[in-house]
Design a protein around this motif. Structure first.
Motif, PDB file in Angstrom:
ATOM      1  N   SER A  69       0.802  -1.221   0.000  1.00  0.00           N
ATOM      2  CA  SER A  69       0.000   0.000   0.000  1.00  0.00           C
ATOM      3  C   SER A  69       0.834   1.270   0.000  1.00  0.00           C
ATOM      4  O   SER A  69       0.328   2.345  -0.298  1.00  0.00           O
ATOM      5  CB  SER A  69      -0.906   0.012   1.236  1.00  0.00           C
ATOM      6  N   PRO A 123      -4.930   2.800  -7.406  1.00  0.00           N
ATOM      7  CA  PRO A 123      -5.930   2.206  -6.508  1.00  0.00           C
ATOM      8  C   PRO A 123      -7.290   2.183  -7.197  1.00  0.00           C
ATOM      9  O   PRO A 123      -7.478   2.795  -8.257  1.00  0.00           O
ATOM     10  CB  PRO A 123      -5.925   3.157  -5.308  1.00  0.00           C
ATOM     11  N   ASP A 128     -11.385   1.825  -1.615  1.00  0.00           N
ATOM     12  CA  ASP A 128     -11.277   0.464  -1.078  1.00  0.00           C
ATOM     13  C   ASP A 128     -12.305   0.163   0.006  1.00  0.00           C
ATOM     14  O   ASP A 128     -12.281  -0.907   0.605  1.00  0.00           O
ATOM     15  CB  ASP A 128      -9.869   0.196  -0.552  1.00  0.00           C
ATOM     16  N   ASN A 135      -7.715  -3.420  -3.032  1.00  0.00           N
ATOM     17  CA  ASN A 135      -6.916  -2.928  -4.161  1.00  0.00           C
ATOM     18  C   ASN A 135      -6.033  -4.010  -4.777  1.00  0.00           C
ATOM     19  O   ASN A 135      -5.552  -3.845  -5.903  1.00  0.00           O
ATOM     20  CB  ASN A 135      -6.013  -1.782  -3.694  1.00  0.00           C
TER      21      ASN A 135
END
Length: 364
Positions: A69, A123, A128, A135
């Motif tokens: 992330s 993303p 999300d 993602n």
């Protein structure tokens, strides 16, 4: 075309990856012995024999891909993971380990793109929904579309994996190799899963008790699975029953469903990885997965879910990376701390010791 998914199901769109780049909107709408850490390196230097083996096994070579992330928490784990990937690949038996990519689904580059081979993915456009790993499937779709991947196989791994010995290509005869998770229970959850895996797809036992990681799979098979995995993940997240039932492991169930829909079987390898503190010894495992906290009292007894007198838990380091030289469990306790836990901390320490900037990095 939407597939029938049973009564009350959300329609799913199963999209095959084509040679042309598909936009997100289009997609969603249409054993060698254990090598323990040493002072310098855990993995012996590659020999001429190992080099020859690497050359002869090029057709079976796999590319390791790790999604991340971009958070501090994910990033320090990726740095440690990549260190041990490199050590394993250059050691004897690492000939089938090919390239490495961190698939960064933050949509932007970070300061470590020159240290770790990185593909930057966008993303999800719609967000999300508070579930960051939603993602992941979309990131894989983008990577498979855009990246020049030389190898014919893919190992999907995670930031909190530490490779303890070189990994061979464990897949065989068109079947992927995957770790079986005890908490992925398709038969127990058949009622919910039938919304996404209808009766005409076959018995619920076709869904293996796996997630997407660790999995070694043919690149072509993953290219077919990935869009379906993405669509099933999104559909499950939007379905209140599925979201409540599967919780944090929702996209793992989605991958298992997508794999079954596309008829990709899995060789279930319990030796693929261990998960301390529940697995006490390294044994024949290739990977340590440090998803659980390791807490022990002054007697050396596990105090899971309660902070111990000695502990290692990755969640201690969500805002700042761990410092060098994390303390090892004290010697001479009435109860011995498991080998798996000690090895984990030693390997984190060895990785951080190898990086000249770690003190500054960990200080923030």
């Amino acid at each position: 075309m939407a597939a029938p998914c049973g009564r009350g199901a959300l329609p799913l769109v199963f999209v095959a990856i084509s040679a042309a780049l598909l936009t997100y909107n289009a997609l969603v709408s249409s054993r060698s012995g254990l090598l323990l850490p040493l002072a310098s390196s855990s993995f012996p230097t590659a020999t001429a024999t190992a080099t020859a083996t690497a050359s002869s096994s090029s057709a079976r070579r796999f590319h390791t891909a790790v999604t991340a992330s971009g958070s501090v928490y994910n990033t320090w784990q990726c740095r440690v993971m990549y260190h041990w990937f490199k050590e394993a690949r250059r050691g004897p038996g690492g000939g089938e380990m090919g390239g490495f990519t961190r698939i960064l689904h933050s949509g932007k580059h970070d300061e470590f793109v020159d240290e770790i081979p990185t593909f930057v993915a966008d993303p999800l456009v719609e967000g999300d929904q508070g579930y960051i790993v939603l993602n992941r499937p979309w990131a894989f779709v983008q990577w498979l579309q855009k990246a020049d991947i030389k190898e014919d196989y893919i190992l999907m791994a995670e930031p909190d994996h530490i490779i303890v010995k070189p990994i061979p290509n464990l897949s065989r005869d068109g079947r992927a190799a995957a770790f079986p998770f005890f908490y992925i229970e398709p038969e127990k959850n058949e009622k919910v899963l039938r919304k996404f895996f209808p009766e005409d797809k076959g018995p619920i036992t076709k869904i293996d008790p796996i997630g997407n990681s660790p999995v070694i799979i043919e690149k072509e098979s993953l290219a077919r699975i990935a869009p379906t995995w993405m669509n099933v993940s999104i559909a499950m997240k939007k379905d209140p029953d599925a979201d409540k039932t599967f919780g944090w492991v929702l996209e793992m169930y989605a991958y298992a469903v997508a794999s079954a829909i596309h008829g990709v079987g899995n060789i279930l390898r319990k030796d693929f990885m261990i998960q301390p503190p529940w697995d006490l010894e390294i044994g024949d495992a290739f990977i340590i997965h440090y998803t659980y906290g390791c807490d022990y009292d002054k007697e050396g007894k596990l105090t899971y879910a309660k902070v111990g007198a000695w502990r290692f838990d990755k969640r201690q380091y969500m805002e700042k990376p761990p410092p060098r030289n994390l303390p090892l469990p004290p010697n001479g306790l009435p109860n011995r701390i498991p080998q798996s836990v000690v090895t984990l901390v030693m390997m984190v320490n060895e990785a951080t010791a190898s990086m000249p900037d770690w003190d500054t990095y960990a200080a923030g």
